[in-house]
Design a protein around this motif. Sequence first.
Motif, PDB file in Angstrom:
ATOM      1  N   PRO A 178       0.904  -1.256  -0.014  1.00 31.19           N
ATOM      2  CA  PRO A 178      -0.121  -0.221   0.009  1.00 31.19           C
ATOM      3  C   PRO A 178       0.764   1.328  -0.034  1.00 31.19           C
ATOM      4  O   PRO A 178       2.046   1.493   0.565  1.00 31.19           O
ATOM      5  N   GLN A 179       0.247   2.305  -0.558  1.00 30.14           N
ATOM      6  CA  GLN A 179       0.986   3.610  -0.939  1.00 30.14           C
ATOM      7  C   GLN A 179       1.361   4.094   0.798  1.00 30.14           C
ATOM      8  O   GLN A 179       0.479   3.863   1.608  1.00 30.14           O
ATOM      9  N   ALA A 180       2.532   4.553   0.763  1.00 28.15           N
ATOM     10  CA  ALA A 180       3.072   5.388   1.932  1.00 28.15           C
ATOM     11  C   ALA A 180       2.995   4.313   3.363  1.00 28.15           C
ATOM     12  O   ALA A 180       2.872   4.630   4.386  1.00 28.15           O
ATOM     13  N   ARG A 181       3.358   2.967   2.947  1.00 25.43           N
ATOM     14  CA  ARG A 181       3.706   1.946   4.138  1.00 25.43           C
ATOM     15  C   ARG A 181       5.158   1.822   3.883  1.00 25.43           C
ATOM     16  O   ARG A 181       5.733   1.229   3.108  1.00 25.43           O
ATOM     17  N   TRP A 182       5.930   1.834   4.995  1.00 22.73           N
ATOM     18  CA  TRP A 182       7.208   1.196   5.391  1.00 22.73           C
ATOM     19  C   TRP A 182       7.034  -0.156   5.103  1.00 22.73           C
ATOM     20  O   TRP A 182       6.301  -1.098   5.729  1.00 22.73           O
ATOM     21  N   HIS A 183       8.144  -0.654   4.219  1.00 24.12           N
ATOM     22  CA  HIS A 183       8.347  -2.005   3.959  1.00 24.12           C
ATOM     23  C   HIS A 183       9.508  -2.461   3.746  1.00 24.12           C
ATOM     24  O   HIS A 183      10.460  -1.731   3.401  1.00 24.12           O
ATOM     25  N   ARG A 184       9.923  -3.980   3.902  1.00 30.31           N
ATOM     26  CA  ARG A 184      11.213  -4.336   3.725  1.00 30.31           C
ATOM     27  C   ARG A 184      11.188  -5.948   3.275  1.00 30.31           C
ATOM     28  O   ARG A 184       9.967  -6.624   3.487  1.00 30.31           O
ATOM     29  N   PHE A 185      11.993  -6.528   2.697  1.00 29.97           N
ATOM     30  CA  PHE A 185      12.083  -7.789   2.573  1.00 29.97           C
ATOM     31  C   PHE A 185      12.827  -8.717   3.661  1.00 29.97           C
ATOM     32  O   PHE A 185      14.030  -8.065   4.114  1.00 29.97           O
ATOM     33  N   LYS A 186      12.607  -9.880   3.836  1.00 23.35           N
ATOM     34  CA  LYS A 186      13.572 -10.638   4.667  1.00 23.35           C
ATOM     35  C   LYS A 186      14.073 -11.857   3.800  1.00 23.35           C
ATOM     36  O   LYS A 186      13.299 -12.318   2.998  1.00 23.35           O
ATOM     37  N   TRP A 187      15.497 -12.245   3.882  1.00 25.81           N
ATOM     38  CA  TRP A 187      16.104 -12.995   2.998  1.00 25.81           C
ATOM     39  C   TRP A 187      15.593 -14.437   3.246  1.00 25.81           C
ATOM     40  O   TRP A 187      15.524 -14.807   4.289  1.00 25.81           O
ATOM     41  N   MET A 188      15.211 -15.178   2.046  1.00 28.04           N
ATOM     42  CA  MET A 188      14.914 -16.563   2.265  1.00 28.04           C
ATOM     43  C   MET A 188      15.727 -17.264   1.336  1.00 28.04           C
ATOM     44  O   MET A 188      15.628 -18.406   1.414  1.00 28.04           O
ATOM     45  N   GLY A 189      16.647 -16.705   0.615  1.00 25.09           N
ATOM     46  CA  GLY A 189      17.484 -17.276  -0.523  1.00 25.09           C
ATOM     47  C   GLY A 189      17.538 -16.366  -1.808  1.00 25.09           C
ATOM     48  O   GLY A 189      16.606 -15.386  -1.700  1.00 25.09           O
ATOM     49  N   PRO A 190      18.099 -16.878  -2.994  1.00 22.49           N
ATOM     50  CA  PRO A 190      18.144 -16.139  -4.046  1.00 22.49           C
ATOM     51  C   PRO A 190      16.717 -16.008  -4.609  1.00 22.49           C
ATOM     52  O   PRO A 190      15.906 -16.846  -4.437  1.00 22.49           O
ATOM     53  N   VAL A 191      16.400 -14.873  -5.109  1.00 21.97           N
ATOM     54  CA  VAL A 191      15.076 -14.567  -5.742  1.00 21.97           C
ATOM     55  C   VAL A 191      15.428 -13.445  -6.906  1.00 21.97           C
ATOM     56  O   VAL A 191      16.240 -12.667  -6.925  1.00 21.97           O
ATOM     57  N   THR A 192      14.420 -13.565  -7.748  1.00 21.81           N
ATOM     58  CA  THR A 192      14.438 -12.651  -8.864  1.00 21.81           C
ATOM     59  C   THR A 192      12.796 -11.903  -8.774  1.00 21.81           C
ATOM     60  O   THR A 192      11.811 -12.768  -8.758  1.00 21.81           O
ATOM     61  N   LEU A 193      12.865 -10.888  -8.895  1.00 16.32           N
ATOM     62  CA  LEU A 193      11.665  -9.921  -8.490  1.00 16.32           C
ATOM     63  C   LEU A 193      11.361  -8.890  -9.689  1.00 16.32           C
ATOM     64  O   LEU A 193      12.395  -8.301 -10.147  1.00 16.32           O
ATOM     65  N   LEU A 194      10.252  -8.653 -10.019  1.00 14.50           N
ATOM     66  CA  LEU A 194       9.832  -7.754 -10.899  1.00 14.50           C
ATOM     67  C   LEU A 194       9.032  -6.497 -10.154  1.00 14.50           C
ATOM     68  O   LEU A 194       8.134  -6.957  -9.266  1.00 14.50           O
ATOM     69  N   PHE A 195       9.411  -5.333 -10.221  1.00 12.51           N
ATOM     70  CA  PHE A 195       8.750  -4.283  -9.460  1.00 12.51           C
ATOM     71  C   PHE A 195       7.979  -3.360 -10.466  1.00 12.51           C
ATOM     72  O   PHE A 195       8.487  -3.148 -11.551  1.00 12.51           O
ATOM     73  N   VAL A 196       6.860  -2.879 -10.156  1.00 12.40           N
ATOM     74  CA  VAL A 196       6.092  -1.692 -10.727  1.00 12.40           C
ATOM     75  C   VAL A 196       5.829  -0.629  -9.630  1.00 12.40           C
ATOM     76  O   VAL A 196       4.990  -1.083  -8.700  1.00 12.40           O
ATOM     77  N   THR A 197       6.627   0.412  -9.535  1.00 10.58           N
ATOM     78  CA  THR A 197       6.827   1.256  -8.434  1.00 10.58           C
ATOM     79  C   THR A 197       6.466   2.678  -9.010  1.00 10.58           C
ATOM     80  O   THR A 197       6.917   2.904 -10.044  1.00 10.58           O
ATOM     81  N   PRO A 198       5.939   3.530  -8.381  1.00  8.63           N
ATOM     82  CA  PRO A 198       5.772   4.844  -8.456  1.00  8.63           C
ATOM     83  C   PRO A 198       7.236   5.397  -8.280  1.00  8.63           C
ATOM     84  O   PRO A 198       7.763   5.242  -7.048  1.00  8.63           O
ATOM     85  N   PRO A 199       7.985   6.336  -9.059  1.00 11.21           N
ATOM     86  CA  PRO A 199       9.288   6.699  -8.787  1.00 11.21           C
ATOM     87  C   PRO A 199       9.306   7.822  -7.853  1.00 11.21           C
ATOM     88  O   PRO A 199      10.710   7.989  -7.458  1.00 11.21           O
ATOM     89  N   GLY A 200       8.605   8.706  -7.804  1.00 11.49           N
ATOM     90  CA  GLY A 200       8.601   9.902  -6.914  1.00 11.49           C
ATOM     91  C   GLY A 200       8.622   9.795  -5.462  1.00 11.49           C
ATOM     92  O   GLY A 200       7.701   9.077  -4.952  1.00 11.49           O
ATOM     93  N   GLY A 201       9.692  10.343  -4.831  1.00 14.46           N
ATOM     94  CA  GLY A 201       9.751  10.585  -3.288  1.00 14.46           C
ATOM     95  C   GLY A 201       9.957   9.139  -2.454  1.00 14.46           C
ATOM     96  O   GLY A 201       9.859   9.032  -1.241  1.00 14.46           O
ATOM     97  N   THR A 202      10.453   8.153  -3.219  1.00 20.46           N
ATOM     98  CA  THR A 202      10.925   6.919  -2.787  1.00 20.46           C
ATOM     99  C   THR A 202      12.153   7.369  -1.682  1.00 20.46           C
ATOM    100  O   THR A 202      12.871   7.883  -1.729  1.00 20.46           O
ATOM    101  N   GLU A 203      11.981   6.650  -0.405  1.00 24.21           N
ATOM    102  CA  GLU A 203      12.799   6.784   0.706  1.00 24.21           C
ATOM    103  C   GLU A 203      13.229   5.539   1.310  1.00 24.21           C
ATOM    104  O   GLU A 203      12.564   4.663   1.081  1.00 24.21           O
TER     105      GLU A 203
END
Length: 140
Positions: free
Chosen positions: A104-129
């Motif tokens: 969801p928009q404006a929610r802090w998030h992160r990943f926890k490592w589980m092993g090698p992974v390939t991801l595709l992202f579709v993300t709004p570019p502005g203001g990412t922190e």
Amino acid sequence: MSECKPPAIETGNPAEELFHLKRNGKISRRSFSIIEMQRAGEEGGLLLATTTANTPDDLHADHWEIHPQGDELILVLEGEVRLVLEGPDENGTTIRAGNAAIVPQARWHRFKWMGPVTLLFVTPPGGTELREVGAVEQAR
């Protein structure tokens, strides 16, 4: 009378460059850089890219991330990863190859490592922190 040539098919590698999905329906390729992400943010739209993480560092698992300008779509192409939203229950959700999650928009998030992974992202570019995991607790 001169004939107009139809546009050619453009190809690229989303692991090496950003694909900017513009509001006007056009798609442009951009270099993978902070400056290009900022420019894309000024123009609006979404960015599409892929990444392969072979280590926790590749996944910036030690940082929280936020996108104040919109939701982010994360599709797991290979492997699996745990996606965590900041809050009282930080166990997260495991996403496996072929499945996707919407952050969801404006929610802090992160990943926890589980092993090698390939991801595709579709993300709004502005203001990412980004913010280091534990940075808020250390500031208190």
